[in-house]
Design a protein around this motif. Structure first.
Motif, mmCIF file in Angstrom:
data_model
loop_
_atom_site.group_PDB
_atom_site.id
_atom_site.type_symbol
_atom_site.label_atom_id
_atom_site.label_comp_id
_atom_site.label_asym_id
_atom_site.label_seq_id
_atom_site.Cartn_x
_atom_site.Cartn_y
_atom_site.Cartn_z
ATOM 1 N N THR A 73 26.122 52.083 42.775
ATOM 2 C CA THR A 73 27.306 52.851 43.173
ATOM 3 C C THR A 73 28.557 51.984 43.145
ATOM 4 O OG1 THR A 73 25.903 54.230 44.588
ATOM 5 C CG2 THR A 73 28.271 54.299 44.981
ATOM 6 N N LEU A 74 28.442 50.753 43.649
ATOM 7 C CA LEU A 74 29.593 49.844 43.631
ATOM 8 C C LEU A 74 30.031 49.531 42.203
ATOM 9 C CD1 LEU A 74 31.521 47.963 45.196
ATOM 10 C CD2 LEU A 74 29.753 46.197 45.071
ATOM 11 N N GLY A 75 29.071 49.255 41.325
ATOM 12 C CA GLY A 75 29.429 48.972 39.939
ATOM 13 C C GLY A 75 30.073 50.153 39.246
ATOM 14 N N ALA A 76 29.583 51.372 39.520
ATOM 15 C CA ALA A 76 30.170 52.556 38.897
ATOM 16 C C ALA A 76 31.605 52.781 39.369
ATOM 17 C CB ALA A 76 29.312 53.786 39.214
ATOM 18 N N VAL A 77 31.849 52.621 40.670
ATOM 19 C CA VAL A 77 33.207 52.827 41.199
ATOM 20 C C VAL A 77 34.162 51.760 40.674
ATOM 21 C CG1 VAL A 77 34.584 52.867 43.307
ATOM 22 C CG2 VAL A 77 32.381 54.037 43.240
ATOM 23 N N LEU A 78 33.726 50.499 40.657
ATOM 24 C CA LEU A 78 34.594 49.426 40.184
ATOM 25 C C LEU A 78 34.899 49.555 38.695
ATOM 26 C CD1 LEU A 78 33.108 46.312 42.031
ATOM 27 C CD2 LEU A 78 35.244 47.505 42.533
ATOM 28 N N SER A 79 33.902 49.911 37.903
ATOM 29 C CA SER A 79 34.142 50.047 36.462
ATOM 30 C C SER A 79 35.068 51.207 36.158
ATOM 31 C CB SER A 79 32.807 50.232 35.740
ATOM 32 O OG SER A 79 32.145 51.400 36.201
ATOM 33 N N ALA A 80 34.922 52.316 36.870
ATOM 34 C CA ALA A 80 35.826 53.447 36.642
ATOM 35 C C ALA A 80 37.253 53.103 37.043
ATOM 36 C CB ALA A 80 35.332 54.666 37.419
ATOM 37 N N ALA A 81 37.414 52.450 38.194
ATOM 38 C CA ALA A 81 38.757 52.065 38.632
ATOM 39 C C ALA A 81 39.379 51.049 37.684
ATOM 40 C CB ALA A 81 38.698 51.503 40.050
ATOM 41 N N ALA A 82 38.584 50.083 37.214
ATOM 42 C CA ALA A 82 39.117 49.083 36.286
ATOM 43 C C ALA A 82 39.486 49.696 34.948
ATOM 44 C CB ALA A 82 38.082 47.978 36.086
ATOM 45 N N THR A 83 38.734 50.694 34.502
ATOM 46 C CA THR A 83 39.051 51.351 33.232
ATOM 47 C C THR A 83 40.353 52.131 33.322
ATOM 48 O OG1 THR A 83 36.688 51.523 32.746
ATOM 49 C CG2 THR A 83 38.173 52.934 31.501
ATOM 50 N N VAL A 84 40.567 52.819 34.429
ATOM 51 C CA VAL A 84 41.776 53.625 34.574
ATOM 52 C C VAL A 84 43.002 52.740 34.784
ATOM 53 C CG1 VAL A 84 42.906 55.368 36.006
ATOM 54 C CG2 VAL A 84 40.490 55.611 35.417
ATOM 55 N N ARG A 85 42.872 51.716 35.606
ATOM 56 C CA ARG A 85 44.020 50.875 35.954
ATOM 57 C C ARG A 85 44.209 49.695 35.015
ATOM 58 N NH1 ARG A 85 43.681 49.305 42.152
ATOM 59 N NH2 ARG A 85 45.643 48.304 41.487
ATOM 60 N N GLY A 86 43.219 49.387 34.195
ATOM 61 C CA GLY A 86 43.321 48.238 33.315
ATOM 62 C C GLY A 86 43.293 46.921 34.060
ATOM 63 N N ALA A 87 42.445 46.817 35.101
ATOM 64 C CA ALA A 87 42.361 45.619 35.938
ATOM 65 C C ALA A 87 41.173 44.772 35.492
ATOM 66 C CB ALA A 87 42.230 46.000 37.406
ATOM 67 N N GLY A 88 41.449 43.547 35.058
ATOM 68 C CA GLY A 88 40.381 42.671 34.613
ATOM 69 C C GLY A 88 39.501 42.166 35.747
ATOM 70 N N GLY A 89 40.081 41.936 36.921
ATOM 71 C CA GLY A 89 39.286 41.467 38.052
ATOM 72 C C GLY A 89 38.262 42.489 38.502
ATOM 73 N N LEU A 90 38.661 43.757 38.574
ATOM 74 C CA LEU A 90 37.712 44.808 38.956
ATOM 75 C C LEU A 90 36.611 44.966 37.916
ATOM 76 C CD1 LEU A 90 40.129 47.566 40.325
ATOM 77 C CD2 LEU A 90 38.766 45.930 41.623
ATOM 78 N N MET A 91 36.964 44.833 36.642
ATOM 79 C CA MET A 91 35.942 44.944 35.596
ATOM 80 C C MET A 91 34.958 43.784 35.670
ATOM 81 S SD MET A 91 34.909 46.968 33.293
ATOM 82 C CE MET A 91 36.313 48.023 32.967
ATOM 83 N N ALA A 92 35.430 42.589 35.992
ATOM 84 C CA ALA A 92 34.520 41.456 36.152
ATOM 85 C C ALA A 92 33.577 41.672 37.332
ATOM 86 C CB ALA A 92 35.321 40.168 36.337
ATOM 87 N N ALA A 93 34.089 42.223 38.424
ATOM 88 C CA ALA A 93 33.225 42.522 39.577
ATOM 89 C C ALA A 93 32.194 43.587 39.232
ATOM 90 C CB ALA A 93 34.080 42.958 40.764
ATOM 91 N N ALA A 94 32.587 44.590 38.452
ATOM 92 C CA ALA A 94 31.635 45.617 38.024
ATOM 93 C C ALA A 94 30.545 45.018 37.141
ATOM 94 C CB ALA A 94 32.372 46.727 37.285
#
Length: 299
Positions: A73-94
């Motif tokens: 669940t955490l990975g899905a939420v972080l990857s979706a947020a990083a995809t929409v916002r274009g945040a590299g840190g969130l994508m790395a956490a996902a």
């Protein structure tokens, strides 16, 4: 396929994968909860009240399922947020969350392949213990625990290898209960169905986590490289101001004031206004136009 189109397709796939990963996490959490609080496993847990093999395995499976569901669940939420916002840190956490889930699921799959009957043997040992206690004592808690197991699994007793049962064993199955199936077969069939569900969830989890790691690494690389900026094209495609308003705005910033000869009857000439409109606001280098193919917009 153009680079910008590839990034947009990867983002769409990442959002879809995040949705399915979220559903998979919910399914794992539901399976873990049913395995721990369900009537079939709870009644076996009451029989093996001591710290036996089944009891330790029961607690381990529940906590492992909850942790895996939380990480998914955490990975899905972080990857979706990083995809929409274009945040590299969130994508790395996902990516890190998906990697941890993949390692845990790989270990669970290895355990299922090399010890497929460990859970089944532990449950059958617990039933045999309850059956022996019920046969030895005609009344008491042992008989009640055995009756609870037989009512939950809709079975009765177990078949004798010699083909006949003793008096105390025959008393355990009387009337309608005698027509039920053997408890050993009933427990085995139930555990096999449950094991197939768990194996399916493990296989789906491995497939989705691998695909999510590939997508997240690709999107993270595009974000970190800065080649596909999400803000340059957005700034270059801002809604332009009306022509008259821009003409007045440029005229107010220009130090030259039109004279009566230049603007008869208090009006600005169209040539003067159009000359001011062809300043940096409307004249862009050709490189800006050709760069649109490699600049991605925000989804």
């Amino acid at each position: 396929m153009e680079p910008c189109r590839r990034v947009r397709v990867a983002k769409c796939q990442m959002l879809a994968t995040s949705f399915f990963v979220l559903l998979l996490g919910s399914a794992m959490a539901a399976t873990a909860a049913l395995s721990y609080f369900g009537p079939h496993f709870a009644v076996i847990g009451n029989v093996s009240a001591d710290r036996s093999t089944y009891e330790a395995m029961h607690h381990w499976a529940f906590f492992a399922g909850i942790v895996l569901a939380a990480l998914l669940t955490l990975g899905a939420v972080l990857s979706a947020a990083a995809t929409v916002r274009g945040a590299g840190g969130l994508m790395a956490a996902a990516f890190l969350s998906f990697a941890l889930v993949f390692c845990a699921l790989a270990q669970a799959a290895f355990w299922r392949l090399h010890k497929p009957t460990q859970v089944e043997d532990a449950v059958l040992d617990a039933y045999d213990r309850a059956y022996d206690q019920a046969v030895r004592s005609a009344s008491g808690t042992g008989r009640q625990e055995l009756v609870a197991i037989q009512d939950t699994f809709r079975c009765c007793g177990k078949s004798s290898p010699l083909g006949f049962l003793g008096g105390s064993e025959a008393d355990l199955c009387q009337g309608e209960e005698a027509t039920r199936q053997d408890c050993l077969r009933g427990i085995q069939s139930f555990l096999r169905v449950h094991g197939n569900i768990v194996s399916t969830l493990i296989g789906l989890g491995l497939a989705f986590t691998v695909y999510a790691m590939l997508l997240s690494s690709f999107i993270w690389f595009t974000i970190r490289s800065g080649r596909y900026s999400v803000s340059q094209r957005a700034r270059s495609h801002l809604p332009q101001e009306p022509r008259v308003y821009r003409c007045i705005q440029e005229g107010s910033r220009s130090p030259h004031r039109p004279s009566k000869a230049d603007a008869p009857k208090g009006r600005l000439s169209s040539s003067r206004c159009s000359g001011q409109l062809l300043l940096p606001r409307d004249t862009h280098p050709p490189a800006h136009r050709s760069g649109d193919a490699t600049v991605c917009t925000r989804m």
